[in-house]
Design an enzyme around this catalytic site. Structure first.
Site, PDB file in Angstrom:
ATOM      1  CE1 TYR A 175       0.338  -8.971  -4.239  1.00  0.00           C
ATOM      2  CE2 TYR A 175      -1.980  -9.554  -3.998  1.00  0.00           C
ATOM      3  CZ  TYR A 175      -0.753  -9.267  -3.426  1.00  0.00           C
ATOM      4  OH  TYR A 175      -0.608  -9.288  -2.061  1.00  0.00           O
ATOM      5  N   GLY A 217      -3.884  -9.875 -11.265  1.00  0.00           N
ATOM      6  CA  GLY A 217      -4.406  -9.246 -10.070  1.00  0.00           C
ATOM      7  C   GLY A 217      -3.735  -7.955  -9.642  1.00  0.00           C
ATOM      8  CG  ASN A 262     -11.070  -1.524   0.802  1.00  0.00           C
ATOM      9  OD1 ASN A 262     -11.839  -0.575   0.646  1.00  0.00           O
ATOM     10  ND2 ASN A 262     -10.456  -2.095  -0.220  1.00  0.00           N
ATOM     11  CE  LYS A 266      -9.713  -5.753   3.437  1.00  0.00           C
ATOM     12  NZ  LYS A 266      -9.760  -6.394   2.102  1.00  0.00           N
ATOM     13  N   GLY A 290     -13.182 -15.535  -0.165  1.00  0.00           N
ATOM     14  CA  GLY A 290     -13.527 -14.124  -0.025  1.00  0.00           C
ATOM     15  C   GLY A 290     -13.353 -13.318  -1.291  1.00  0.00           C
ATOM     16  CB  SER A 292      -0.974  -0.007   1.183  1.00  0.00           C
ATOM     17  OG  SER A 292      -1.974  -0.978   0.995  1.00  0.00           O
TER      18      SER A 292
END
Length: 280
Positions: free
Chosen positions: A220, A241, A87, A66, A128, A18
């Site tokens: 990813y 991804g 999120n 979350k 999920g 992130s």
């Protein structure tokens, strides 16, 4: 002008991408901001909440917060309410509003790759990640087929029932992956098969891949799995991804400050993010 402050919270938080992605997005938009990671244990979330509200302009949330963040924030948008998950939080004038950006990140990743979500859609897996994508498929009025392992049949049954009870008129079914047949307009891999370090693994046979017009792989790392490589070699449209990971971050910036980005900029950021991940 004061520097805006943002963060990602989770536990553990050590390997998150992130900060790399969001700091690049702030650079692209020309907004002076600082984005950090905060490791907050579940038992400390409530105690830390006032600091999140007073010190940050916004923040992202990852596992395991979350769901628990919902009871602390002031507002939640309709899509996050439907998913029961937040999120992204935007703090404005002392009011905290929660969003879920994963669904729109999925749709934007498809759009950027020229993949139209239509026709016969098959999702591999029923966890999920599959749940998030499944709702976006049925909300478009499309029939959906889950292809799962034998061990996951009961989970698939439960997920199908949940979706049918939540979305009026939803047409959802499942089969075993080994029984998957026929032409597929959009194949979505929502399993971890093909992820580093098992780079040679693929979730379906070459025969199935050859019958797919478009492929999305939620994995990813690496940027292009064997599934993606073979789909592209067949002339299919395909994307991995990392695109969804970056586009869901883009949606967070839309919520925070209304920033708009070019598809070319985001495509470059996907490549750079994959390289960063590989270097780590």
């Amino acid at each position: 002008m004061s520097i805006k402050k943002f963060a990602v919270i989770g536990h553990p938080i050590g390997h998150t991408m992130s900060p790399f992605i969001h700091n690049r997005l702030f650079q692209l938009s020309g907004i002076e901001a600082e984005y950090i990671k905060l490791d907050i244990a579940p038992e400390n979330l409530a105690d830390e909440y006032n600091r999140l509200l007073s010190k940050l302009d916004g923040y992202n949330i990852t596992i395991p917060h979350k769901q628990n963040i919902i009871q602390l924030i002031d507002e939640i948008d309709d899509k996050a309410k439907m998913y029961g998950s937040v999120n992204t939080v935007a703090n404005s004038d002392g009011i905290a509003k929660g969003y879920t950006t994963d669904p729109d990140g999925f749709l934007k990743a498809l759009d950027a790759a020229g993949i139209i979500l239509d026709g016969r859609v098959v999702i591999l897996g029923c966890g999920g990640v599959a749940r998030t994508m499944a709702y976006e498929v049925v909300l478009k009025g499309l029939p959906l087929l889950f292809a799962v392992r034998k061990d996951d049949v009961n989970i698939a049954k439960s997920l199908c029932s949940e979706i049918e009870n939540t979305v009026k008129g939803a047409k959802v079914s499942f089969c075993l992956i080994d029984e998957l047949s026929g032409d597929i307009d959009v194949l979505v891999n929502a399993t971890p098969i093909g992820m580093f370090p098992k780079l040679d693994a693929q979730p379906v046979t070459d025969s199935v891949i050859s019958r797919c017009a478009s492929v999305f792989d939620a994995v990813y790392n690496p940027l292009e799995t064997v599934l993606i490589q073979k789909a592209l070699a067949n002339g299919s449209k395909a994307v991995g991804g990392m695109s969804m990971l970056v586009w869901q971050a883009v949606v967070a910036h839309e919520k925070w400050d209304g920033s708009v980005y070019d598809k070319e900029e985001i495509a470059k950021l996907c490549i750079d993010s994959a390289e960063e991940l590989k270097n780590r």
